[in-house]
Design a protein around this motif. Structure first.
Motif, PDB file in Angstrom:
ATOM      1  N   TYR A 101       0.864  -1.204   0.015  1.00 40.89           N
ATOM      2  CA  TYR A 101       0.060   0.034  -0.037  1.00 40.89           C
ATOM      3  C   TYR A 101       0.939   1.290   0.139  1.00 40.89           C
ATOM      4  N   LYS A 102       0.435   2.253  -0.293  1.00 46.33           N
ATOM      5  CA  LYS A 102       0.860   3.730  -0.335  1.00 46.33           C
ATOM      6  C   LYS A 102       0.253   4.557   0.412  1.00 46.33           C
ATOM      7  N   ARG A 103       0.909   5.183   1.302  1.00 47.78           N
ATOM      8  CA  ARG A 103       0.501   6.016   2.504  1.00 47.78           C
ATOM      9  C   ARG A 103      -0.004   7.470   1.878  1.00 47.78           C
ATOM     10  N   ILE A 104      -1.022   7.919   2.177  1.00 51.18           N
ATOM     11  CA  ILE A 104      -1.543   9.119   1.526  1.00 51.18           C
ATOM     12  C   ILE A 104      -1.000  10.212   2.369  1.00 51.18           C
ATOM     13  N   GLU A 105      -0.224  10.219   3.554  1.00 53.54           N
ATOM     14  CA  GLU A 105       0.181  11.386   4.390  1.00 53.54           C
ATOM     15  C   GLU A 105       1.565  11.579   3.820  1.00 53.54           C
ATOM     16  N   ASP A 106       2.337  10.824   3.321  1.00 49.02           N
ATOM     17  CA  ASP A 106       3.805  11.142   3.138  1.00 49.02           C
ATOM     18  C   ASP A 106       4.251  10.418   1.612  1.00 49.02           C
ATOM     19  N   GLY A 107       3.385   9.381   1.145  1.00 44.61           N
ATOM     20  CA  GLY A 107       3.668   8.886  -0.059  1.00 44.61           C
ATOM     21  C   GLY A 107       4.395   7.660   0.027  1.00 44.61           C
ATOM     22  N   ILE A 108       4.708   7.253   1.123  1.00 48.90           N
ATOM     23  CA  ILE A 108       5.800   6.070   1.282  1.00 48.90           C
ATOM     24  C   ILE A 108       5.042   4.741   0.920  1.00 48.90           C
ATOM     25  N   VAL A 109       5.696   4.029   0.306  1.00 48.94           N
ATOM     26  CA  VAL A 109       5.028   2.463  -0.163  1.00 48.94           C
ATOM     27  C   VAL A 109       5.680   1.543   0.496  1.00 48.94           C
ATOM     28  N   LEU A 110       4.625   0.854   1.523  1.00 49.82           N
ATOM     29  CA  LEU A 110       5.019   0.001   2.560  1.00 49.82           C
ATOM     30  C   LEU A 110       4.156  -1.321   2.331  1.00 49.82           C
ATOM     31  N   VAL A 111       4.697  -2.425   3.099  1.00 51.56           N
ATOM     32  CA  VAL A 111       4.115  -3.732   2.864  1.00 51.56           C
ATOM     33  C   VAL A 111       3.798  -4.091   4.253  1.00 51.56           C
ATOM     34  N   ASP A 112       2.277  -4.601   4.640  1.00 51.21           N
ATOM     35  CA  ASP A 112       2.049  -5.258   5.560  1.00 51.21           C
ATOM     36  C   ASP A 112       2.170  -6.600   5.787  1.00 51.21           C
ATOM     37  N   HIS A 113       3.276  -6.801   6.644  1.00 48.97           N
ATOM     38  CA  HIS A 113       3.463  -8.319   6.725  1.00 48.97           C
ATOM     39  C   HIS A 113       2.642  -9.213   7.194  1.00 48.97           C
ATOM     40  N   ASP A 114       1.736  -8.762   7.856  1.00 49.00           N
ATOM     41  CA  ASP A 114       0.514  -9.681   8.288  1.00 49.00           C
ATOM     42  C   ASP A 114      -0.345  -9.992   7.161  1.00 49.00           C
ATOM     43  N   LEU A 115      -0.387  -9.187   6.339  1.00 47.37           N
ATOM     44  CA  LEU A 115      -1.467  -9.361   5.122  1.00 47.37           C
ATOM     45  C   LEU A 115      -0.695 -10.078   4.050  1.00 47.37           C
ATOM     46  N   CYS A 116       0.624  -9.857   3.908  1.00 43.31           N
ATOM     47  CA  CYS A 116       1.314 -10.492   2.721  1.00 43.31           C
ATOM     48  C   CYS A 116       1.445 -12.085   2.807  1.00 43.31           C
ATOM     49  N   ILE A 117       0.973 -12.617   1.665  1.00 39.05           N
ATOM     50  CA  ILE A 117       1.016 -14.084   1.246  1.00 39.05           C
ATOM     51  C   ILE A 117       2.173 -14.563   0.667  1.00 39.05           C
ATOM     52  N   GLY A 118       3.130 -13.545   0.578  1.00 38.22           N
ATOM     53  CA  GLY A 118       4.381 -14.078  -0.583  1.00 38.22           C
ATOM     54  C   GLY A 118       4.057 -14.622  -2.013  1.00 38.22           C
ATOM     55  N   CYS A 119       3.057 -14.053  -2.510  1.00 36.58           N
ATOM     56  CA  CYS A 119       2.657 -14.481  -3.966  1.00 36.58           C
ATOM     57  C   CYS A 119       3.723 -13.998  -4.865  1.00 36.58           C
ATOM     58  N   GLY A 120       4.527 -12.946  -4.614  1.00 37.57           N
ATOM     59  CA  GLY A 120       5.402 -12.367  -5.592  1.00 37.57           C
ATOM     60  C   GLY A 120       4.910 -11.568  -6.643  1.00 37.57           C
ATOM     61  N   LEU A 121       3.549 -11.253  -6.712  1.00 42.73           N
ATOM     62  CA  LEU A 121       3.152 -10.557  -7.899  1.00 42.73           C
ATOM     63  C   LEU A 121       3.809  -8.912  -7.821  1.00 42.73           C
ATOM     64  N   CYS A 122       4.025  -8.425  -6.594  1.00 40.07           N
ATOM     65  CA  CYS A 122       4.490  -7.221  -6.547  1.00 40.07           C
ATOM     66  C   CYS A 122       5.744  -7.022  -7.003  1.00 40.07           C
ATOM     67  N   ALA A 123       6.618  -8.299  -6.982  1.00 42.53           N
ATOM     68  CA  ALA A 123       8.049  -8.164  -7.595  1.00 42.53           C
ATOM     69  C   ALA A 123       8.153  -8.223  -8.954  1.00 42.53           C
ATOM     70  N   TRP A 124       7.106  -9.015  -9.329  1.00 42.30           N
ATOM     71  CA  TRP A 124       7.052  -9.156 -10.992  1.00 42.30           C
ATOM     72  C   TRP A 124       6.641  -7.835 -11.426  1.00 42.30           C
ATOM     73  N   ALA A 125       5.450  -6.999 -10.874  1.00 43.22           N
ATOM     74  CA  ALA A 125       5.308  -5.634 -11.442  1.00 43.22           C
ATOM     75  C   ALA A 125       6.143  -4.808 -11.296  1.00 43.22           C
ATOM     76  N   CYS A 126       7.156  -4.775 -10.064  1.00 42.87           N
ATOM     77  CA  CYS A 126       8.173  -3.558 -10.106  1.00 42.87           C
ATOM     78  C   CYS A 126       9.207  -3.797 -11.005  1.00 42.87           C
ATOM     79  N   PRO A 127       9.351  -2.840 -12.090  1.00 43.99           N
ATOM     80  CA  PRO A 127      10.389  -2.829 -13.084  1.00 43.99           C
ATOM     81  C   PRO A 127      11.849  -2.488 -12.510  1.00 43.99           C
ATOM     82  N   TYR A 128      11.906  -1.914 -11.202  1.00 41.82           N
ATOM     83  CA  TYR A 128      13.224  -1.497 -10.689  1.00 41.82           C
ATOM     84  C   TYR A 128      13.827  -2.550  -9.772  1.00 41.82           C
ATOM     85  N   GLY A 129      13.317  -3.681  -9.667  1.00 38.52           N
ATOM     86  CA  GLY A 129      13.792  -4.821  -8.892  1.00 38.52           C
ATOM     87  C   GLY A 129      13.928  -4.460  -7.529  1.00 38.52           C
ATOM     88  N   ALA A 130      13.092  -3.621  -7.124  1.00 39.21           N
ATOM     89  CA  ALA A 130      13.249  -3.268  -5.543  1.00 39.21           C
ATOM     90  C   ALA A 130      12.428  -3.950  -4.470  1.00 39.21           C
TER      91      ALA A 130
END
Length: 246
Positions: A101-130
């Motif tokens: 998710y992306k925080r509206i108050e400062d724009g920081i992109v974060l991951v909630d580890h309690d909700l993450c299922i480790g599917c890896g879709l976000c890594a595939w979508a990130c072109p910067y390998g971050a």
């Protein structure tokens, strides 16, 4: 699918400005990042094979080195890479659980580890390998801009910056609000012609890179040393030199 917050004019956009002209590739940013994030918001960060040639693990900062140019114009460019905290990141919108998710108050992109299922879709979508998969915990992790540090009122205000910024020995890393045109980082980007990474992809990275400065094409000629008395072969001239330099 996860929705992005609505971007409004003048919205706060915390991010980094990295000077490629002064970065020496010392890895201090990566090391201190690892040290700070060994506990807290994203810790621990595992090292799978820390002492082998194929060292693996979770690193939010990675520094790559390239040779640019040829001959006298050639130079080594050290390129630090981490999450760019994009304005329109696909790593967020592809997440099926809302963990990214992306925080509206400062724009920081974060991951909630309690909700993450480790599917890896976000890594595939990130072109910067971050994105970095923590194999031990089975969740995705990434740079947080040291959110557990920059808002920590228990430490001195001057120290409320990302660990990578505080440790850089050449002051090649700068942190601030890139949504404010009057901030120090925004002015630095304007003065030096800072650029986001691969803007043509349309993700609108917040982080910017300052390009290496152009070096003079003509090297300064070394000044010739004045002749010593022993360099003067003519005895008369050597005597005159001795008299005049008294």
């Amino acid at each position: 699918m996860t929705c992005l917050p609505e971007i409004t004019p003048g919205q706060k956009k915390l991010g980094l400005v990295i000077d490629l002209d002064t970065c020496v590739g010392c890895q201090a940013c990566a090391t201190n990042c690892k040290e700070w994030n060994a506990s807290g918001h994203s810790g621990p960060l595992p090292d799978t094979k820390p002492y082998s040639a194929g060292a693996e693990g979770v690193w939010f900062n990675r520094v790559h080195s390239y040779e640019a140019g040829e001959g006298e114009r050639g130079r080594t460019v050290n390129f630090p890479r981490s999450c760019l905290h994009c304005e329109t990141p696909d790593c967020v919108t592809v997440c099926p659980t809302g963990a990214s998710y992306k925080r509206i108050e400062d724009g920081i992109v974060l991951v909630d580890h309690d909700l993450c299922i480790g599917c890896g879709l976000c890594a595939w979508a990130c072109p910067y390998g971050a994105r970095e998969m923590d194999e031990d915990e089975g969740v995705m992790k990434k740079c947080t801009l040291c959110i557990d540090r920059i808002y920590n009122t228990n430490i001195p205000e001057a120290q409320r910056q990302p660990a990578c910024v505080l440790t850089c020995p050449t002051s090649a890393r700068h942190f601030g609000d890139l949504g404010d045109p009057e901030s120090k980082v925004s002015k630095l980007v304007a003065e030096r012609g800072g650029q986001p990474l691969m803007p043509e992809l349309g993700y609108k990275p917040v982080n910017s890179y300052l390009p290496p400065r152009n070096r003079s094409s003509v090297a300064a000629k070394p000044e010739e040393a004045a002749p010593t008395p022993m360099d003067i072969k003519n005895p008369l001239l050597r005597w005159m030199d001795k008299v005049l330099t008294r």
